[in-house]
Design a protein around this motif. Structure first.
Motif, PDB file in Angstrom:
ATOM      1  N   LEU A  82       0.833  -1.205   0.000  1.00 35.69           N
ATOM      2  CA  LEU A  82       0.000   0.000   0.000  1.00 35.69           C
ATOM      3  C   LEU A  82       0.867   1.254   0.000  1.00 35.69           C
ATOM      4  O   LEU A  82       0.545   2.252  -0.658  1.00 35.69           O
ATOM      5  N   GLY A  83       1.968   1.207   0.726  1.00 34.47           N
ATOM      6  CA  GLY A  83       2.869   2.356   0.763  1.00 34.47           C
ATOM      7  C   GLY A  83       3.480   2.644  -0.598  1.00 34.47           C
ATOM      8  O   GLY A  83       3.547   3.800  -1.038  1.00 34.47           O
ATOM      9  N   VAL A  84       3.917   1.590  -1.287  1.00 33.17           N
ATOM     10  CA  VAL A  84       4.484   1.763  -2.629  1.00 33.17           C
ATOM     11  C   VAL A  84       3.434   2.369  -3.563  1.00 33.17           C
ATOM     12  O   VAL A  84       3.725   3.291  -4.338  1.00 33.17           O
ATOM     13  N   PHE A  85       2.209   1.848  -3.490  1.00 32.56           N
ATOM     14  CA  PHE A  85       1.135   2.362  -4.340  1.00 32.56           C
ATOM     15  C   PHE A  85       0.904   3.853  -4.090  1.00 32.56           C
ATOM     16  O   PHE A  85       0.813   4.650  -5.040  1.00 32.56           O
ATOM     17  N   LEU A  86       0.805   4.254  -2.817  1.00 26.37           N
ATOM     18  CA  LEU A  86       0.521   5.652  -2.509  1.00 26.37           C
ATOM     19  C   LEU A  86       1.661   6.572  -2.923  1.00 26.37           C
ATOM     20  O   LEU A  86       1.422   7.670  -3.441  1.00 26.37           O
ATOM     21  N   VAL A  87       2.897   6.141  -2.717  1.00 29.27           N
ATOM     22  CA  VAL A  87       4.034   6.983  -3.102  1.00 29.27           C
ATOM     23  C   VAL A  87       4.062   7.170  -4.619  1.00 29.27           C
ATOM     24  O   VAL A  87       4.239   8.301  -5.112  1.00 29.27           O
ATOM     25  N   LEU A  88       3.881   6.104  -5.362  1.00 28.63           N
ATOM     26  CA  LEU A  88       3.886   6.211  -6.826  1.00 28.63           C
ATOM     27  C   LEU A  88       2.713   7.046  -7.327  1.00 28.63           C
ATOM     28  O   LEU A  88       2.870   7.873  -8.235  1.00 28.63           O
ATOM     29  N   PHE A  89       1.542   6.837  -6.734  1.00 23.54           N
ATOM     30  CA  PHE A  89       0.375   7.607  -7.148  1.00 23.54           C
ATOM     31  C   PHE A  89       0.543   9.080  -6.786  1.00 23.54           C
ATOM     32  O   PHE A  89       0.140   9.965  -7.546  1.00 23.54           O
ATOM     33  N   GLY A  90       1.148   9.348  -5.629  1.00 17.91           N
ATOM     34  CA  GLY A  90       1.400  10.728  -5.231  1.00 17.91           C
ATOM     35  C   GLY A  90       2.343  11.430  -6.193  1.00 17.91           C
ATOM     36  O   GLY A  90       2.133  12.590  -6.558  1.00 17.91           O
ATOM     37  N   ALA A  91       3.401  10.725  -6.616  1.00 15.81           N
ATOM     38  CA  ALA A  91       4.336  11.303  -7.577  1.00 15.81           C
ATOM     39  C   ALA A  91       3.634  11.593  -8.904  1.00 15.81           C
ATOM     40  O   ALA A  91       3.872  12.633  -9.537  1.00 15.81           O
ATOM     41  N   ARG A  92       2.755  10.699  -9.298  1.00 15.28           N
ATOM     42  CA  ARG A  92       1.993  10.895 -10.543  1.00 15.28           C
ATOM     43  C   ARG A  92       1.071  12.109 -10.432  1.00 15.28           C
ATOM     44  O   ARG A  92       0.987  12.928 -11.359  1.00 15.28           O
ATOM     45  N   GLN A  93       0.404  12.241  -9.293  1.00 11.74           N
ATOM     46  CA  GLN A  93      -0.476  13.385  -9.082  1.00 11.74           C
ATOM     47  C   GLN A  93       0.307  14.701  -9.091  1.00 11.74           C
ATOM     48  O   GLN A  93      -0.146  15.704  -9.646  1.00 11.74           O
ATOM     49  N   TRP A  94       1.482  14.686  -8.477  1.00 13.79           N
ATOM     50  CA  TRP A  94       2.294  15.905  -8.411  1.00 13.79           C
ATOM     51  C   TRP A  94       2.710  16.365  -9.801  1.00 13.79           C
ATOM     52  O   TRP A  94       2.697  17.551 -10.107  1.00 13.79           O
ATOM     53  N   ARG A  95       3.078  15.410 -10.650  1.00 15.97           N
ATOM     54  CA  ARG A  95       3.472  15.763 -12.019  1.00 15.97           C
ATOM     55  C   ARG A  95       2.291  16.322 -12.807  1.00 15.97           C
ATOM     56  O   ARG A  95       2.488  17.134 -13.715  1.00 15.97           O
ATOM     57  N   ARG A  96       1.083  15.903 -12.469  1.00 17.45           N
ATOM     58  CA  ARG A  96      -0.101  16.328 -13.220  1.00 17.45           C
ATOM     59  C   ARG A  96      -0.788  17.563 -12.642  1.00 17.45           C
ATOM     60  O   ARG A  96      -1.794  18.011 -13.172  1.00 17.45           O
ATOM     61  N   ARG A  97      -0.234  18.106 -11.554  1.00 18.96           N
ATOM     62  CA  ARG A  97      -0.886  19.262 -10.935  1.00 18.96           C
ATOM     63  C   ARG A  97      -0.829  20.456 -11.884  1.00 18.96           C
ATOM     64  O   ARG A  97       0.160  20.618 -12.618  1.00 18.96           O
TER      65      ARG A  97
END
Length: 225
Positions: A82-97
């Protein structure tokens, strides 16, 4: 039980700070049936969190989630994943902000909120609680943390109930402002909605990343101890 609550309160706060559901409930409150639909949306949210958390407890308790009051290996692996998923998803969201927060756009489904029936509003609240890409992993992690603590059933239920209440504060606050704030409530909620809409992606990205790192740390701690 105190140690368990200390572990899950961070997850609950992460669920509570969810800009999209907060925007949704504010938009719902502004509709002609705002009072009824706002309550139904919040009740649906509570139900979604409670059911997902209860399912996790039902899985964890008979599956040896706790060995001598120490989390089992599979609990550590779950938190790590779950931690890996959230970190990767967070990085993806940050790039798309959006580079300019004023250009941020709300999801298209929010434009139809004023046309939703009470039943659909209730379902929307349930879905945003239990199926959201951030809320679901955090609720699952909270259920695993509670189930892995070796607590009696009554204390497990109480811990889950506290998690759900804290995780619902993000909706209870605007609902309370609407019900008790009178005419000034609409202006206050409007300002909150505008801020949340502009900074939704950035806030979510940071939350994903921070909470993902916490889960990574928890998972590594369980697997190496």
């Amino acid at each position: 039980m105190g140690a368990v609550l200390g572990d899950v309160l961070g997850f609950a706060a992460g669920v509570a700070v969810s800009p999209l559901p907060i925007i949704a409930v504010i938009l719902i409150l502004a509709t002609p049936r705002g009072r009824l639909n706002g309550v139904l949306f919040t009740v649906g949210w509570i139900l979604g969190l409670a059911v997902l958390g209860a399912v996790m407890l039902a899985i964890a308790s008979p599956a040896d989630a706790s060995a001598h009051k120490h989390p089992a290996t599979w609990v550590g692996a779950l938190k790590l994943a779950l931690g890996v998923f959230l970190v990767l998803f967070g990085a993806r969201q940050w790039r798309r902000r959006p580079k300019d927060p004023s250009q941020a756009k709300l999801p298209k489904w929010m434009g139809a909120i004023d046309r939703l029936s009470p039943a659909k509003v209730f379902g929307l609240g349930t879905a945003l609680a239990a199926l959201n890409a951030k809320n679901a992993p955090l609720t699952i992690a909270a259920g695993a943390a509670i189930g892995s603590a070796g607590l009696p059933v009554g204390q497990q239920i109480a811990s889950l109930a506290i998690f759900v209440v804290i995780a619902t504060l993000g909706l209870l606050v605007p609902l309370g402002v609407f019900l008790l704030g009178g005419e000034r409530a609409r202006a206050t909620l409007g300002n909150w909605k505008d801020w949340a809409a502009q900074h939704n992606v950035a806030v979510m990205a940071v939350l994903f990343f921070v909470l993902g790192l916490k889960l990574l740390g928890d998972g590594i701690s369980v697997l190496t101890s």
